[in-house]
Design a protein around this motif. Sequence first.
Motif, PDB file in Angstrom:
ATOM      1  N   LEU A 243       9.650  -6.058  -3.874  1.00 49.50           N
ATOM      2  CA  LEU A 243       8.243  -5.636  -3.812  1.00 49.50           C
ATOM      3  C   LEU A 243       7.768  -5.130  -5.167  1.00 49.50           C
ATOM      4  O   LEU A 243       8.560  -4.594  -5.958  1.00 49.50           O
ATOM      5  N   PRO A 244       6.483  -5.264  -5.444  1.00 51.09           N
ATOM      6  CA  PRO A 244       5.932  -4.678  -6.681  1.00 51.09           C
ATOM      7  C   PRO A 244       5.919  -3.148  -6.583  1.00 51.09           C
ATOM      8  O   PRO A 244       6.266  -2.575  -5.556  1.00 51.09           O
ATOM      9  N   ALA A 245       5.514  -2.527  -7.650  1.00 48.63           N
ATOM     10  CA  ALA A 245       5.430  -1.065  -7.650  1.00 48.63           C
ATOM     11  C   ALA A 245       4.400  -0.600  -6.624  1.00 48.63           C
ATOM     12  O   ALA A 245       3.353  -1.237  -6.429  1.00 48.63           O
ATOM     13  N   ILE A 246       4.692   0.515  -5.972  1.00 46.51           N
ATOM     14  CA  ILE A 246       3.767   1.050  -4.972  1.00 46.51           C
ATOM     15  C   ILE A 246       2.518   1.581  -5.678  1.00 46.51           C
ATOM     16  O   ILE A 246       2.624   2.333  -6.654  1.00 46.51           O
ATOM     17  N   PRO A 247       1.333   1.169  -5.220  1.00 55.14           N
ATOM     18  CA  PRO A 247       0.088   1.643  -5.852  1.00 55.14           C
ATOM     19  C   PRO A 247       0.005   3.171  -5.814  1.00 55.14           C
ATOM     20  O   PRO A 247       0.475   3.818  -4.881  1.00 55.14           O
TER      21      PRO A 247
ATOM     22  N   SER B 274       0.843  -1.191   0.000  1.00 51.87           N
ATOM     23  CA  SER B 274       0.000   0.000   0.000  1.00 51.87           C
ATOM     24  C   SER B 274       0.881   1.244   0.000  1.00 51.87           C
ATOM     25  O   SER B 274       2.119   1.160   0.103  1.00 51.87           O
ATOM     26  N   ARG B 275       0.226   2.394  -0.112  1.00 47.23           N
ATOM     27  CA  ARG B 275       0.935   3.658  -0.042  1.00 47.23           C
ATOM     28  C   ARG B 275       1.049   4.118   1.412  1.00 47.23           C
ATOM     29  O   ARG B 275       0.238   3.751   2.248  1.00 47.23           O
ATOM     30  N   ALA B 276       2.039   4.941   1.679  1.00 42.79           N
ATOM     31  CA  ALA B 276       2.158   5.541   3.007  1.00 42.79           C
ATOM     32  C   ALA B 276       0.993   6.495   3.233  1.00 42.79           C
ATOM     33  O   ALA B 276       0.575   7.209   2.322  1.00 42.79           O
ATOM     34  N   GLY B 277       0.450   6.476   4.436  1.00 42.23           N
ATOM     35  CA  GLY B 277      -0.624   7.395   4.788  1.00 42.23           C
ATOM     36  C   GLY B 277      -2.015   6.853   4.585  1.00 42.23           C
ATOM     37  O   GLY B 277      -2.993   7.476   5.011  1.00 42.23           O
ATOM     38  N   CYS B 278      -2.139   5.688   3.942  1.00 44.14           N
ATOM     39  CA  CYS B 278      -3.474   5.119   3.749  1.00 44.14           C
ATOM     40  C   CYS B 278      -3.987   4.562   5.079  1.00 44.14           C
ATOM     41  O   CYS B 278      -3.218   4.133   5.934  1.00 44.14           O
ATOM     42  N   THR B 279      -5.295   4.576   5.219  1.00 46.80           N
ATOM     43  CA  THR B 279      -5.886   4.015   6.427  1.00 46.80           C
ATOM     44  C   THR B 279      -5.880   2.492   6.358  1.00 46.80           C
ATOM     45  O   THR B 279      -5.723   1.898   5.288  1.00 46.80           O
TER      46      THR B 279
END
Length: 602
Positions: free
Chosen positions: A575-579, A558-563
């Motif tokens: 790791l895969p690419a960050i969404p 996941s991205r940083a800051g997501c709930t």
Amino acid sequence: QIDNVPPILTQALVAVEDKDFYKHFGVAPLSIMRALLANISAGRTVQGGSTLTQQLVKNLFLTREQTITRKIKEALMAVIIDARYSKEVILEAYLNEVFLGQNGDTGVYGFGLASYFYYDRPLNELSVDEVATLVGIIKGPSYYNPRKYPKRVAERRNVVLRLMLDDNLLSPNEYQTALDLPINLASGASLKKDKHPAFMDQVRRELRQVLDNPDIRQSGLKVFTTLDSNAQVKAELAVSKGVAIQEKRIGKRDFEAAMVVSDIDTGEIRSIVGGRNTDYAGFNRALDAKRAIGSLIKPVIYLTALELPETYNLATHLADEPIKLKSTHGKMWEPQNYDKKFRGQVPLVTALSRSLNVPTVILGMELGLGSIADTIWRLGVEEEVGLYPALTLGAVNFSPLQVNQMYQTMANNGQYIPLHSITSIMSPNNDLLWSFDIKPEQRVDEKATYLLNYALHKVTLEGTAKSIRANFPNVNMAGKTGTTDDYRDSWFSGFDKNILVTSWIGKDNNEPVNLSGSSGAMQLFIAYQKQQEPKSLVRRFPKGLGIAHFDKETGNLSRAGCTDTFSVPAITEALPAIPKKCTGESRVPEKPKTFWEKLFGK
């Protein structure tokens, strides 16, 4: 050797026993005459006229019978020895041969041994009053037995101190200080025939491996070991007291235990306890009791997975659902979690920290039993293991030493170094015959090992070993509990920054002890660590690792800051690419923009 003897000892010995030692030729006629006159005057034997050389002759070659013939032989032999050997050689022989006490049915001969027998310390660590006590004992080891007659011995010691003062070996202040000191002795348990028998058992085994010639092994070798006597005493105390506490708490008897303590960086064994009776040199459970290891196998499985970073990371969701497997005998096996519940999906780090059985079995079968066996070997346990499904839950028999080896490699960032109790061996002439020079070998991936140790630290924070954090709130440690079927074996392997401890509790007859890994063996670990100051676990962050964020529901990146996300270390290159967006567009509320930001469109 005479060069290793404190000068104050030889000076005191000569001052008390033979003032003219460096002047006479083996016998001292004037001393004999003085002694004869003193004895006639007293009507009994109050003074001896024998030189140190004569005493040595009597100790080495003659009986103790009081006859004229023996005294003549003694004198003649003393003259011959004095003519053939230097005073230093004679004095060295005397220091090693003089009788100074009785240890059960064994005599205590020589000052070196007596120093350990009475004070549990080497000669060069004794104080002046202790040296004077040993010199005083020579006159009559039975009559001046310091454990039976401390008052009598104190008086004799004070006579020796006075003679040392008269010979200017002590200043008046030193004399008065030593005179006022009590007779303080060690407990008497320090000079057992086999001190720390379990550890010495390992030393003997290694000695047989590194020196093939049995004749060499019996020729006065100097063997330098890795033993930490403080660690050994603490381990023995933790085991003997800990087992008694568990028996009382559970209401059962005949519990046995073992413990191995090793240095993580060097692989040096610091202590070994082979049973609850730490003085008993019998069956050594630390080396020879091979028992099912239960959940101690789980870190091996998770490490095998983490070495495949494209497929597994700490956040990877594992299935936790009913599974049926065919055992080696054709019967169906349905593993259960400890609470008999299924959670559907759980993150890998949670499955390990909570020691969940079902996700571990499913993961182990996905990886392949051969891969798990290979990891066991790479971690240092060169033992054949049966490739059947129950292997994933620890249905494999290892000794505490083998378990310690396995965990030592994990705790050492994946670097294997053989556990050992000997560092070097020298000949009687101080020639180096052998030394341990095996260099650490990177057996498993360092980054994967770091992730594993992160999870093992979590075990002590929120998992099956969380009472470690309760007992040591300011110290970071890591470890894993192990419990076998019907609570027959209780295991724990844990480590701080420097040391690794493996402990086991069970019964020799394999009956249940009704102890889990956390309620039994882990308590021995805690008892050991409470006797010292454990150092907080610190491990270097390997290159290629970073903190990544994962969705709690799916385990996906996941991205940083997501709930609804959690953050753990991960091998970033795998790791895969960050969404670009958060799952469901859900995002942690941003800080409200100021008036000026809104005005200028920032």
